[in-house]
Each structure stands twice: as C-alpha cells, then as structure tokens.
Design a protein around this motif. Sequence first.
Motif, short mmCIF file in Angstrom:
data_model
loop_
_atom_site.label_atom_id
_atom_site.label_comp_id
_atom_site.label_asym_id
_atom_site.label_seq_id
_atom_site.Cartn_x
_atom_site.Cartn_y
_atom_site.Cartn_z
N PRO A 1 -24.05 -70.26 -32.60
CA PRO A 1 -24.41 -71.29 -31.61
C PRO A 1 -24.12 -70.82 -30.19
O PRO A 1 -23.14 -70.13 -29.92
N ARG A 2 -25.00 -71.23 -29.29
CA ARG A 2 -24.95 -70.86 -27.87
C ARG A 2 -25.03 -69.35 -27.67
O ARG A 2 -24.66 -68.83 -26.61
N GLU A 3 -25.45 -68.62 -28.74
CA GLU A 3 -25.67 -67.17 -28.66
C GLU A 3 -24.42 -66.41 -28.19
O GLU A 3 -24.51 -65.41 -27.49
N PHE B 1 -20.62 -61.75 -26.65
CA PHE B 1 -20.58 -62.04 -25.21
C PHE B 1 -19.19 -62.57 -24.87
O PHE B 1 -18.78 -63.62 -25.36
N LEU B 2 -18.46 -61.84 -24.02
CA LEU B 2 -17.15 -62.29 -23.60
C LEU B 2 -17.25 -63.46 -22.63
O LEU B 2 -16.37 -64.31 -22.56
#
Length: 248
Positions: A206-208, A244-245
Amino acid sequence: VTPHFSVNLGYEFTVRQPDSFEIFGDFFQVRSNPGLTPERSHNINLGAGYFLDKHRFRVDWSFFFRNTEDRIYLAVSPFTSQFDNLASTRALGTTVSVNYEPVKDLAVSLNATYQDITLQEIDPDSQLAPRFIGSSLPNTPYLFANGQISYRFSDILLDGSALNLSTNLNYVEEFFLSWSEEGRRDTKDIIPRQVVQDIGASWTAPRERWSLGIECRNLWNAKAFDNFSVQKPGRGFFIQSRLFLKKQ
C-alpha cells in the motif's frame, strides 16, 4: 487531424561519437580502432497514430529514412572483429505498434520493426570491393518484434496493494554474420532465429512504500545469441526488492 487521428513529419541531423568499446575493443574478440570517426546522419521520420477512448486502443505506424556518413559497424573476421566506418549507408524502415486494454487492468502491447540498411558508397582506402555497393549491412537484424501481456490484481493480501503478472515475448529473425555477397549463401554463418519468452510477477505494498518482484527470463531455455554469434545465458531467475525510505 481529428481527436482520434494524428500525423507527424520530422527531420533531424544527428552526430554520434564512437563509444569506448568501439574504440578500444575488449582486447580479446574485438580489436581496438583509435581512428574511428563520428557518424553523421540526416533522418526523416513520418508517422501516423489512431486512438480510441473505448478499451484504450491505440495503433501507431512510422516510416524512417536514414542517410548516414561514416556509419560505425562491426567488421567480422574468422578470429577477431573490429569496429570500422562505412563511407555512406541508407536505411529505410517501418515500425508498427499496438496498445490495447480489452478489459480493466488487462494490457496488451505489440510492436514490430522491419529495416533495410544498404551500403551506398565505399571509401577509396576501404578493403571492401565495389561489388558490395547496394548490399545489406551484415551482422544487423532486419526484422524483429516483441509483445507483452500484463494483468493487475488490486488489494492482494493488504488493502491498497497490487499484484502485477506479465509475460514478454521477443522475436528476432535470422540474419547473416558477414556480407551476403561473400561466399555461398547455403554455407554462410548466420545468427539463428531467436524467440525468447520472459515471465514475471511483482507485488506492491500500500502507498507503494516497497515492492517485491520475481522474474524468469528465457522461460523455455531457448538458444539466444548476440551479434558475435556467441550464445547468451539460458533460463535465469531474478528477484528484486525496492524500499522507499521517504515517499513524496
């Protein structure tokens, strides 16, 4: 022309510098050639496209003409090869691509290219004989295509996540390794026809925020070759993860 039909026509002049591999070779199969000069090309492109909102169907066609001076090509010899310049070549070709979404989340794309690249002029200092003028460029595919099918599943395992399944098929028609005018056609070295299929699956959180992908290249372990007629690796499996940090 209309909201669903477009036409484009363009001209461009390009200069391409030889890269390090073309100049220095690999000190094994490819000899160095520090005397390589940049290739210059006058290009004309003509294209047309047709689009339908329903099913997001789009087909594009293009025709290209390339008049190239000092074209860089790989001259093949029995033991080693070397990049060299050709005084003048002409390329005529066409490309067709189709993109289609018959149902939601299902996408299909196809494209194919045919090109005819011929020698138009030889340098006085070249080792090529005048009989090669008008011949097709060696070691260069003239017909190739690929197609892809993908399907996206939403909310798999977690709300807002997505699972994408895809398969890709690549096709390259056989072509001669050296000039077609040299030797007997039935005994000449060829790069065989290649048909290679890849499959893959990727899951996006979710939310990539992160994703995980698995891919099998050359599913059927078909023989595939590079332009030296050296066989490429067979079936292979690959896993890729991305995180993705900070998400903008």
